[in-house]
Scaffold this motif. Structure first.
Motif: not given
Ligand code: SF4
Length: 378
Positions: A44, A74, A78
């Motif tokens: 990320p 991830a 994000i």
């Protein structure tokens, strides 16, 4: 400086508007520019660094691949940190789509006909509805369904459109209408014909792209011809320029295509000559330096940089700030199309940069004031 001229007008196809997170796509919304990260989504930090660079370049929407569960894990971090809506790119694995919808993706790029069964489509649609996700159907000439290849013999516009309609039907059968569609091909003729056919057949927003277009120069030319032709015909609500180059370059090229057609404005539009023996200063190096030093400006304004008086005054009349090369290292500066003062070669770059920054600040202040007056009146 701008002017409305009828021979410049593009009548946009009337599409239905959908929301990709907070960004409207279709209808009378501005045509949005997208790109896609090429970092591992499971990393990320690297992905968000790239997303930041794309956001700074002006990306409206950014897509990330979600090939595995590490990526969708991830994705939550994000989507929380990104300033623009994130599209999760899913191929085949419908569970990744469920995870991505849950992790805050604003849109799923998935072809419902490729995920195996009607129950899976129902699950994906349920997850999209529950999380307010849009869906982007992405038909690609390189991965057309086997039955369509058998029916048509090869990828052709009709096959791409039929594939898109098949995927659309699956979503509609589940009462899902927040979708947009792409029918991409690396062949410009094929892609343009497919988009033209699809534009006639559906009312949803269309996502334009010439897939696998190539490197920075070749891919830019190819995309400009393909995407440019469609936009000129009024077709297209969002676009991605696919280049074998950094994603932020895709964003810059996307904006340049839209700016060339007067469909979006952003940052400094530079009008400059190719230079020749008549140039009063080194036009090429000057434009390179100005583009780099002015890349932080988001306010739309125009700057002409011409090497001599052959075309300099004419172009300067049409731009906010103009620079025209003169003799003895002294060059003419125009403000709002009018001759204003001269500047010497030694100070020219710093001077033009500061003039553009000042003009951008003035435009911003005027826009804010106008907004305040409207709010006060409401
Ligand atoms: S504007 Fe002047 S310097 Fe630039 S290409 Fe034309 S003639 Fe040459």
């Amino acid at each position: 400086m701008s002017s409305i001229r009828p021979w410049r007008d593009i009548a946009r196809r009337k599409s239905r508007q959908i929301m990709v997170g907070s960004v409207p796509v279709g209808g009378d919304a501005p045509i949005t520019v997208q790109t896609m990260t090429n970092t591992l989504t499971s990393d990320p930090v690297a992905t968000l660094n790239q997303i930041r660079r794309c956001e700074d370049a002006g990306a409206d929407i950014i897509r990330v691949s979600c090939p595995d569960v590490e990526s969708t894990t991830a994705l939550r971090q994000i989507t929380r940190a990104a300033r623009v809506p994130i599209v999760a790119d899913i191929h085949f694995h419908y569970k990744r789509a469920l995870e991505a919808a849950d992790a805050g993706a604003a849109c799923l790029r998935i072809n419902p006909g490729n995920i195996g069964s009607n129950d899976r489509v129902a699950e994906v649609v349920r997850a999209a509805k529950a999380n307010g996700c849009a869906i982007r159907i992405g038909v690609n000439a390189g991965s057309l369904e086997k039955d369509l290849l058998e029916k048509y013999g090869e990828p052709c516009p009709e096959a791409l459109v039929e594939s898109a309609l098949d995927h659309i039907k699956l979503l509609q059968d589940h009462d899902f209408h927040e979708y947009k569609v792409a029918v991409k091909a690396s062949d410009v003729f094929l892609a343009v014909a497919a988009y033209m056919g699809l534009a006639e057949a559906v009312d949803c927003p269309l996502h334009l792209g010439i897939t696998e277009a190539g490197g920075l120069i070749g891919g830019t030319v190819k995309s400009s011809i393909g995407i440019g032709n469609l936009l000129w015909a009024g077709i297209g609500d969002t676009l991605r320029v696919s280049l074998s180059a950094e994603p932020e370059e895709e964003v810059r090229v996307g904006f340049e295509i839209l700016k060339s057609l007067g469909l979006r404005t952003r940052g400094v539009r530079v009008v400059s000559c190719p230079s020749c023996a008549r140039q009063g200063f080194d036009v090429i190096r000057t434009v390179e330096a100005l583009e780099s030093r002015l890349s932080h400006i988001k306010t739309p304004l125009s700057l002409s940089v011409l090497g001599c008086v052959v075309n300099g005054p004419g172009e300067a009349r049409e731009t906010d700030i103009g620079l025209t090369g003169g003799g003895n290292g002294k060059h003419m500066v125009y403000l709002s199309g009018v001759t204003d003062h001269t500047v010497h070669s030694d100070e020219m770059l710093d001077h033009i940069v500061s003039l553009v920054e000042k003009k951008a600040a003035e435009i911003e202040a005027a826009t804010t004031d106008a907004g305040n007056v409207t709010e006060a009146a409401e």
